[in-house]
Scaffold this motif. Structure first.
Motif, PDB file in Angstrom:
ATOM      1  N   ASP A  29       0.852  -1.193   0.000  1.00 19.95           N
ATOM      2  CA  ASP A  29       0.000   0.000   0.000  1.00 19.95           C
ATOM      3  C   ASP A  29       0.885   1.239   0.000  1.00 19.95           C
ATOM      4  OD1 ASP A  29      -1.726   2.112   0.531  1.00 19.95           O
ATOM      5  OD2 ASP A  29      -3.028   0.904   1.811  1.00 19.95           O
ATOM      6  N   LEU A  30       0.798   2.012  -1.090  1.00 19.54           N
ATOM      7  CA  LEU A  30       1.614   3.221  -1.256  1.00 19.54           C
ATOM      8  C   LEU A  30       0.741   4.456  -1.419  1.00 19.54           C
ATOM      9  CD1 LEU A  30       4.220   1.747  -3.771  1.00 19.54           C
ATOM     10  CD2 LEU A  30       4.584   2.177  -1.341  1.00 19.54           C
ATOM     11  N   THR A  31      -0.413   4.468  -0.793  1.00 24.07           N
ATOM     12  CA  THR A  31      -1.351   5.579  -0.911  1.00 24.07           C
ATOM     13  C   THR A  31      -0.669   6.925  -0.643  1.00 24.07           C
ATOM     14  OG1 THR A  31      -3.170   4.165  -0.161  1.00 24.07           O
ATOM     15  CG2 THR A  31      -3.513   6.539  -0.050  1.00 24.07           C
ATOM     16  N   ALA A  32      -0.809   7.839  -1.584  1.00 23.83           N
ATOM     17  CA  ALA A  32      -0.310   9.213  -1.448  1.00 23.83           C
ATOM     18  C   ALA A  32       1.203   9.306  -1.275  1.00 23.83           C
ATOM     19  CB  ALA A  32      -1.016   9.931  -0.287  1.00 23.83           C
ATOM     20  N   CYS A  33       1.941   8.317  -1.714  1.00 21.66           N
ATOM     21  CA  CYS A  33       3.412   8.396  -1.727  1.00 21.66           C
ATOM     22  C   CYS A  33       3.829   9.053  -3.049  1.00 21.66           C
ATOM     23  CB  CYS A  33       4.029   7.002  -1.589  1.00 21.66           C
ATOM     24  SG  CYS A  33       3.752   6.231   0.021  1.00 21.66           S
ATOM     25  N   GLU A  34       3.895  10.352  -3.039  1.00 20.45           N
ATOM     26  CA  GLU A  34       4.059  11.112  -4.277  1.00 20.45           C
ATOM     27  C   GLU A  34       5.467  11.043  -4.850  1.00 20.45           C
ATOM     28  OE1 GLU A  34       2.747  15.023  -3.363  1.00 20.45           O
ATOM     29  OE2 GLU A  34       0.657  14.422  -3.010  1.00 20.45           O
ATOM     30  N   HIS A  49      -2.037  -7.627  -4.203  1.00 21.47           N
ATOM     31  CA  HIS A  49      -2.816  -6.428  -3.887  1.00 21.47           C
ATOM     32  C   HIS A  49      -1.878  -5.230  -3.929  1.00 21.47           C
ATOM     33  CE1 HIS A  49      -6.249  -4.586  -1.352  1.00 21.47           C
ATOM     34  NE2 HIS A  49      -5.488  -3.608  -1.785  1.00 21.47           N
ATOM     35  N   LEU A  50      -2.156  -4.270  -4.823  1.00 24.08           N
ATOM     36  CA  LEU A  50      -1.292  -3.108  -5.001  1.00 24.08           C
ATOM     37  C   LEU A  50      -2.135  -1.838  -4.969  1.00 24.08           C
ATOM     38  CD1 LEU A  50       1.587  -2.103  -5.609  1.00 24.08           C
ATOM     39  CD2 LEU A  50       1.096  -2.394  -8.041  1.00 24.08           C
ATOM     40  N   ASN A  51      -1.817  -0.965  -4.001  1.00 26.47           N
ATOM     41  CA  ASN A  51      -2.568   0.281  -3.853  1.00 26.47           C
ATOM     42  C   ASN A  51      -1.656   1.449  -4.214  1.00 26.47           C
ATOM     43  OD1 ASN A  51      -4.105   2.491  -3.102  1.00 26.47           O
ATOM     44  ND2 ASN A  51      -4.847   1.568  -1.220  1.00 26.47           N
ATOM     45  N   LEU A  52      -1.958   2.097  -5.335  1.00 28.32           N
ATOM     46  CA  LEU A  52      -1.186   3.240  -5.825  1.00 28.32           C
ATOM     47  C   LEU A  52      -2.050   4.500  -5.885  1.00 28.32           C
ATOM     48  CD1 LEU A  52       0.620   1.430  -8.791  1.00 28.32           C
ATOM     49  CD2 LEU A  52       1.529   1.872  -6.509  1.00 28.32           C
ATOM     50  N   SER A  53      -3.082   4.546  -5.059  1.00 29.30           N
ATOM     51  CA  SER A  53      -4.009   5.677  -5.108  1.00 29.30           C
ATOM     52  C   SER A  53      -3.330   6.980  -4.697  1.00 29.30           C
ATOM     53  CB  SER A  53      -5.222   5.411  -4.209  1.00 29.30           C
ATOM     54  OG  SER A  53      -4.819   5.176  -2.872  1.00 29.30           O
ATOM     55  N   TYR A  54      -3.607   8.019  -5.471  1.00 34.40           N
ATOM     56  CA  TYR A  54      -3.131   9.377  -5.197  1.00 34.40           C
ATOM     57  C   TYR A  54      -1.605   9.464  -5.094  1.00 34.40           C
ATOM     58  CZ  TYR A  54      -8.048   9.935  -4.540  1.00 34.40           C
ATOM     59  OH  TYR A  54      -9.408   9.922  -4.765  1.00 34.40           O
ATOM     60  N   THR A  55      -0.930   8.657  -5.879  1.00 29.81           N
ATOM     61  CA  THR A  55       0.529   8.736  -5.956  1.00 29.81           C
ATOM     62  C   THR A  55       0.973   9.707  -7.033  1.00 29.81           C
ATOM     63  OG1 THR A  55       0.513   6.838  -7.452  1.00 29.81           O
ATOM     64  CG2 THR A  55       0.901   6.390  -5.121  1.00 29.81           C
ATOM     65  N   GLY A  56       0.077  10.087  -7.921  1.00 28.96           N
ATOM     66  CA  GLY A  56       0.443  10.978  -9.014  1.00 28.96           C
ATOM     67  C   GLY A  56       1.125  10.274 -10.174  1.00 28.96           C
ATOM     68  N   ILE A  57       1.139   8.940 -10.146  1.00 29.31           N
ATOM     69  CA  ILE A  57       1.789   8.176 -11.219  1.00 29.31           C
ATOM     70  C   ILE A  57       1.100   8.445 -12.563  1.00 29.31           C
ATOM     71  CG2 ILE A  57       2.094   5.827 -12.100  1.00 29.31           C
ATOM     72  CD1 ILE A  57       2.802   4.958  -9.296  1.00 29.31           C
ATOM     73  N   GLU A  58       1.914   8.702 -13.585  1.00 29.35           N
ATOM     74  CA  GLU A  58       1.387   8.984 -14.919  1.00 29.35           C
ATOM     75  C   GLU A  58       1.587   7.812 -15.872  1.00 29.35           C
ATOM     76  OE1 GLU A  58       3.001  12.569 -16.419  1.00 29.35           O
ATOM     77  OE2 GLU A  58       2.565  13.743 -14.624  1.00 29.35           O
ATOM     78  N   LYS A  59       2.730   7.161 -15.792  1.00 30.64           N
ATOM     79  CA  LYS A  59       3.054   6.059 -16.697  1.00 30.64           C
ATOM     80  C   LYS A  59       3.149   4.749 -15.921  1.00 30.64           C
ATOM     81  CE  LYS A  59       3.615   8.556 -20.463  1.00 30.64           C
ATOM     82  NZ  LYS A  59       2.769   8.395 -21.673  1.00 30.64           N
ATOM     83  N   PHE A  60       2.685   3.692 -16.560  1.00 32.68           N
ATOM     84  CA  PHE A  60       2.737   2.359 -15.958  1.00 32.68           C
ATOM     85  C   PHE A  60       3.152   1.403 -17.070  1.00 32.68           C
ATOM     86  CE2 PHE A  60       1.062  -1.311 -13.601  1.00 32.68           C
ATOM     87  CZ  PHE A  60       1.437  -0.968 -12.316  1.00 32.68           C
ATOM     88  N   GLU A  61       4.429   1.490 -17.447  1.00 34.24           N
ATOM     89  CA  GLU A  61       4.897   0.785 -18.640  1.00 34.24           C
ATOM     90  C   GLU A  61       5.380  -0.617 -18.275  1.00 34.24           C
ATOM     91  OE1 GLU A  61       7.732   3.329 -20.475  1.00 34.24           O
ATOM     92  OE2 GLU A  61       6.224   4.828 -21.047  1.00 34.24           O
ATOM     93  N   LYS A 121      -0.468 -13.001 -10.797  1.00 32.53           N
ATOM     94  CA  LYS A 121      -1.090 -13.157  -9.482  1.00 32.53           C
ATOM     95  C   LYS A 121      -1.732 -11.880  -8.961  1.00 32.53           C
ATOM     96  CE  LYS A 121       1.752 -17.081  -8.119  1.00 32.53           C
ATOM     97  NZ  LYS A 121       2.604 -17.697  -7.074  1.00 32.53           N
ATOM     98  N   LEU A 122      -1.565 -10.768  -9.654  1.00 34.35           N
ATOM     99  CA  LEU A 122      -2.154  -9.507  -9.195  1.00 34.35           C
ATOM    100  C   LEU A 122      -3.677  -9.561  -9.345  1.00 34.35           C
ATOM    101  CD1 LEU A 122      -1.452  -6.663  -8.135  1.00 34.35           C
ATOM    102  CD2 LEU A 122      -1.546  -5.862 -10.502  1.00 34.35           C
ATOM    103  N   LYS A 123      -4.385  -9.387  -8.217  1.00 37.92           N
ATOM    104  CA  LYS A 123      -5.845  -9.471  -8.215  1.00 37.92           C
ATOM    105  C   LYS A 123      -6.517  -8.134  -7.930  1.00 37.92           C
ATOM    106  CE  LYS A 123      -5.611 -13.893  -8.879  1.00 37.92           C
ATOM    107  NZ  LYS A 123      -5.923 -14.430 -10.222  1.00 37.92           N
ATOM    108  N   VAL A 124      -5.871  -7.298  -7.110  1.00 35.84           N
ATOM    109  CA  VAL A 124      -6.468  -6.027  -6.705  1.00 35.84           C
ATOM    110  C   VAL A 124      -5.524  -4.895  -7.063  1.00 35.84           C
ATOM    111  CG1 VAL A 124      -7.379  -4.680  -4.778  1.00 35.84           C
ATOM    112  CG2 VAL A 124      -7.660  -7.167  -4.796  1.00 35.84           C
ATOM    113  N   LEU A 125      -5.996  -3.924  -7.851  1.00 36.07           N
ATOM    114  CA  LEU A 125      -5.179  -2.779  -8.252  1.00 36.07           C
ATOM    115  C   LEU A 125      -5.978  -1.503  -8.035  1.00 36.07           C
ATOM    116  CD1 LEU A 125      -2.602  -1.615  -9.497  1.00 36.07           C
ATOM    117  CD2 LEU A 125      -3.604  -2.005 -11.759  1.00 36.07           C
ATOM    118  N   ASN A 126      -5.423  -0.613  -7.219  1.00 39.58           N
ATOM    119  CA  ASN A 126      -6.070   0.669  -6.949  1.00 39.58           C
ATOM    120  C   ASN A 126      -5.216   1.784  -7.527  1.00 39.58           C
ATOM    121  OD1 ASN A 126      -7.276   2.969  -5.910  1.00 39.58           O
ATOM    122  ND2 ASN A 126      -7.641   2.089  -3.895  1.00 39.58           N
ATOM    123  N   LEU A 127      -5.748   2.430  -8.557  1.00 34.50           N
ATOM    124  CA  LEU A 127      -5.060   3.543  -9.220  1.00 34.50           C
ATOM    125  C   LEU A 127      -5.841   4.838  -9.066  1.00 34.50           C
ATOM    126  CD1 LEU A 127      -4.069   1.673 -12.490  1.00 34.50           C
ATOM    127  CD2 LEU A 127      -2.475   2.473 -10.751  1.00 34.50           C
TER     128      LEU A 127
END
Length: 557
Positions: A423-428, A447-459, A466-472
């Protein structure tokens, strides 16, 4: 060996390992035999609003149900409880949380048939009255666990709880937190009448006094778990000092010889209160929660942990006196620790993470939100020879750490390469490129939480099966990133892209086409996604169970 030649009881044993979730649902679609077996294995059912029409069919299909959860249901409950009462089920647990009020007639009918019901959960009820407690007492006399915590409008008083305590002799666990009218009288009655009582919780019940708590403990010294908070009120006088802790309460803790869990969250405590806990619960204490507590010091927690070496769950959130050196000293007593929460401990740096992963061999969950993580600290973070790979750690929460950078996160991932939740919520300070590197290292990530990180690219250009839950949610990703995600993370079950303002219908369409197992999709405030397209998704992807539209409407299928 063919499927039909394998004994059914063996298949049942295999399927039970899958739990009650989506994996079991997927297996049921393989063949008719598997469908029949999963019908027998399924023991838990959660009901949503649209499911109500299918309840009679579901009750005939799943004959071994033991748990029914209504906490996500917003409709009329009386009729449903009537149908369940008329079934041949023998329920063990019913969850009625989040309802506007308790369905009294339905409870009476349910109680007349489900005589073996052990657990009733009624948390966050709109209005809770004494009459509800009386009905529960008469309808379910063999209850062992009851949760009536935090009603929005609590009208329950000592009258109702005294009646309840006199009727439920088998009660082992009760949570009546948030019922502000309850006094010492009810607490003492529970401890006197319910002779099997082991666990009791009463947060925010400030009419219960410290003297009353002390008397209850003396009356029921066999309690294994106790949870309450000592109000942080102040008394008038020079300097407006906090009200003191009653000496009678401190002395009473010596009697809790079999205490396994204590939760004093948001309390005014002291080292003097921790000492008797340490001296009495030496061989039993497994869970210690002191989150948001004030007035205790490092000396108190050091003494307690030195006396209680079997603690597995430790919560010291907002203990702002803790430093990396403090954690290093405490870690020698934490050989059995499996979960720790140090969120809000603002002096802790990268060193604390390295200390915990090196010195706590059983640790599986680390919470260090709103800390100084990202800062090197006193240890030499350039020398990997000082660090020990820890494959036991499965979940890490780093939310709201604005100083966390790519280099630190990659190093943490290398140490804990078996991570399943991050969980990396708001880790800008984290980049999309770093996340891709982390996913290469932690190939077990689910389970990967990237909410409000400001990430623009996901290359991403490799499979993350195995990734089941993704929060962008709140990120700046566009359709191009969604296209790559749909291609390489095709096993997704849950995707949250709310407030992703640059995502269009095109990107969402690719997700729907490629992620064929997707169950839930959140599109709230995705302004460039066409509403008509979303409404037609049920015809396109029948696996979807829940969609939140761009306008914020929830659809369950």
């Amino acid at each position: 060996m063919l499927v039909k030649e394998f004994p059914q009881d063996c298949w049942e044993s295999v399927f039970k390992f899958l739990g009650q979730g989506h994996d079991l649902e997927s297996v049921s679609m393989v063949c008719k035999k598997f469908l029949s077996i999963t019908n027998q294995v399924k023991s838990s059912l959660t009901l949503h609003d649209p499911v109500v029409l299918f309840v009679p069919r579901l009750l005939l299909r799943f004959l071994r149900l033991k748990v029914i959860d209504f906490s996500h249901f917003n409709g009329e409950l009386e009729g449903l409880l009537h149908q369940i009462s008329q079934s041949e089920l023998d329920l063990d647990l019913v969850n009625l949380s989040n309802q506007r009020t308790l369905p009294v007639d339905g409870l009476r009918e349910l109680g007349s048939k489900m005589i073996n019901l052990r657990v009733l959960i009624c948390s966050n009820i709109g209005c809770l009255r004494d009459s509800h407690l009386v009905v529960i007492s008469y309808c379910f006399p063999f209850l062992e666990e009851l949760d009536i915590s935090f009603p929005l409008d609590s009208q329950a008083s000592d009258f109702g709880l005294l009646r309840l305590s006199s009727m439920l002799e088998n009660l082992r666990k009760i949570d009546f937190s948030g019922n502000h009218l309850i006094t010492d009288k009810s607490l003492l009655s529970l401890c006197e009448n319910c002779r099997s009582l082991e666990e009791i919780s009463f947060f925010k019940c400030f009419k219960i006094s410290q003297v009353g708590i002390a008397s209850a403990i003396r009356m029921r010294p066999s309690l294994a778990s106790i949870s309450f908070n000592i109000e942080k009120k102040r008394i008038h006088g020079p300097g407006l000092t906090p009200s003191p802790i009653n000496l009678d309460l401190i002395d009473s803790f010596v009697r809790l010889k079999r205490l396994t869990a204590i939760d004093l969250s948001n309390s005014f405590i002291s080292d003097e209160l921790l000492i008797p806990v340490a001296n009495s619960a030496v061989d039993f204490l497994k869970k210690l929660v002191l989150q948001d507590c004030c007035n205790f010091t490092f000396s108190g927690i050091f003494y307690l942990l030195s006396k209680c070496p079997y603690v597995q769950c430790l919560d010291l959130r907002k203990a702002d006196f803790l430093t990396d050196k403090c954690i290093n000293k405490l870690s020698i007593f934490l050989l059995n620790l499996t979960s720790i929460n140090l969120s809000g401990c603002c002096q802790l740096t990268n060193s604390t993470f390295f200390i915990l992963t090196r010195n706590c061999p059983l640790l599986s969950e680390i919470k260090m939100e709103r800390t100084y993580i990202g800062v090197q600290g006193e240890e030499n973070s350039n020398s990997m020879s000082d660090f020990v790979v820890n494959l036991q750690v499965k979940a890490v929460y780093f939310g709201d750490n604005i100083l966390l950078n790519d280099a630190s996160l990659i190093k943490f991932s290398s140490i804990c390469s078996s991570l399943q939740l991050l969980d990396l919520t708001a880790c800008e300070g984290i980049s999309g490129q770093c996340i891709v590197e982390v996913m290469k290292i932690c190939y077990e990530i689910r389970h990967l939480n990237l909410s409000y990180t400001g990430i623009e690219k996901f290359e991403i250009h490799f499979e993350v099966s195995k990734l089941k839950v993704l929060n962008l949610s709140g990120s700046r990703i566009e359709d191009e990133s969604l296209s790559l995600i749909s291609k390489w993370c095709s096993g997704l079950l849950f995707l949250d892209i709310q407030n992703c303002w640059f995502v269009t219908t095109k990107g969402v369409k690719e997700i729907i086409e490629n992620c064929i197992q997707l169950k839930e999709l959140n599109l709230r405030n995705c302004r460039l996604v066409d509403g008509d397209f979303v409404c037609g998704l049920i015809c396109t992807r029948t696996s979807l169970r829940k969609i939140i539209t761009p306008s914020g409407v929830d659809f369950y299928y």
